[in-house]
Design an enzyme around this catalytic site. Sequence first.
Site, PDB file in Angstrom:
ATOM      1  N   ARG A  35     -23.473   5.269  11.515  1.00 35.88           N
ATOM      2  CA  ARG A  35     -24.121   4.232  12.317  1.00 35.88           C
ATOM      3  C   ARG A  35     -23.125   3.476  13.190  1.00 35.88           C
ATOM      4  O   ARG A  35     -23.465   3.044  14.290  1.00 35.88           O
ATOM      5  CB  ARG A  35     -24.863   3.257  11.410  1.00 35.88           C
ATOM      6  CG  ARG A  35     -26.112   3.885  10.853  1.00 35.88           C
ATOM      7  CD  ARG A  35     -26.835   2.936   9.952  1.00 35.88           C
ATOM      8  NE  ARG A  35     -28.129   3.479   9.592  1.00 35.88           N
ATOM      9  CZ  ARG A  35     -28.829   3.095   8.541  1.00 35.88           C
ATOM     10  NH1 ARG A  35     -28.349   2.157   7.749  1.00 35.88           N
ATOM     11  NH2 ARG A  35     -29.997   3.631   8.281  1.00 35.88           N
ATOM     12  N   GLY A 397     -37.429   4.454   9.539  1.00 34.37           N
ATOM     13  CA  GLY A 397     -38.673   3.685   9.667  1.00 34.37           C
ATOM     14  C   GLY A 397     -39.087   3.483  11.109  1.00 34.37           C
ATOM     15  O   GLY A 397     -40.270   3.578  11.453  1.00 34.37           O
TER      16      GLY A 397
END
Length: 416
Positions: A35, A397
């Site tokens: 990330r 998500g």
Amino acid sequence: MQNINNYDFSGKRAIVRVDFNVPLNEALEITDDTRIRAAIPTLKKVLSSGGSLIIMSHLGRPKGPSEKLSLKHIVKRVEELLGTTLKFADDCQNADDLAANLKPGEVLLLENLRFYAEEEGKPRGVAEDATEEEKKAAKAAVKESQKLFVEKLASYADCYINDAFGTAHRAHASTALIAKYFPNDKMFGYLMEGEIKAIDQVLGHPERPLTAILGGAKVSSKIGIIEHLLDFVDNMIIGGGMVYTFKKAQGGTIGDSLVEEDQFDLALRIVEKAEQKGVKLYFTSEVYATNAFDNDAEKIICPSNAIPDGWQGMDASPAAIEQFREVLLNSKTILWNGPVGVFEMPNFANGTNSIAKILAEVTQKGAFTLVGGGDSVAAVTKMGFADKVSYVSTGGGAMLEYLEGIELPGIKAIRE
Ligand code: AMP
């Protein structure tokens, strides 16, 4: 809305929301820096264009200030990847001087935004037995103080960049609310742009045939995606634990396989809707079934609608995978979300791993392939195919909500 490529950053301070929510081990070392690396192109772009950076992120789910979840643990890694030193503000609400004194090329990292309840806008520490009135009052109070929290963050900078796709489905202070303070100076970072472009290539203007492969455990958690995608795709492959609910609803026998009896009507409605829309539906036709939910249990091969009592479907059989392969080889655009078997158990990972392999193969032949959602991303990564498919989404998500057709607050705030 501005474009990061054309925006003039020279002499400007850019506040950038990134997703540095990386896993840390017991020694507070980063175990996977994906990330952080994903945000580096955007950060470097600002610096190389003469701007300075104020970086903000959350880490974990703190209930307040927490030594363990401090972003100071990631400073060194960010410095290595950016090739420059960082200043660190150990209170994200008290960084006025550090921000004001930033010179072009300098970088300030703010402490974990979620040390403050205002980031998420949800009250903390409300007693479980609090009355409805008290809960309402606590909510109103945090919403009120959230305005000051956002204003403070916005006051540090001249422009705002959102590059945190992983939290784009949350309407938080730093992901959505802050954008309105920069009506003419807000933009997506490269990671966000890449994610949006990849999804648009699938749902916006796909080269056809377009095929979705949907796996996972439960129909109930994928229903929004299935229904939305039926409006777009030519083929839909449904695999994994979801299959047995469909098969039982259609009158098959599924032994002890995973099933959601309350979803039968819905399953039949999906089959009908696919027919109406002219979407070809493919289910795992044949499976490996076991007599226990165990990696080492005895296994047999049987049709997915004729599983004997005492046995449960665990993975797609090689013949079923071959059928999927044929559909995939004839597709020009493919979207994959969710494992087609209990892939955490090595003996039942073959179906999921095979899908990863087939996607790499069709990508090489010129198809556009997008993989999204934690488990499928883990499968392509583990198989070493992450750079052999067209795009691997970083946001679990957020990607799922996007595929359901929900407008993500983090995207909307930049666009509107
Ligand atoms: P989801 O979070 O809905 O995408 O579901 C992922 C989970 O589905 C994984 O943990 C898989 O082990 C599980 N899964 C896939 N196929 C099956 C199956 N045939 N039986 C039970 N669980 C399954």
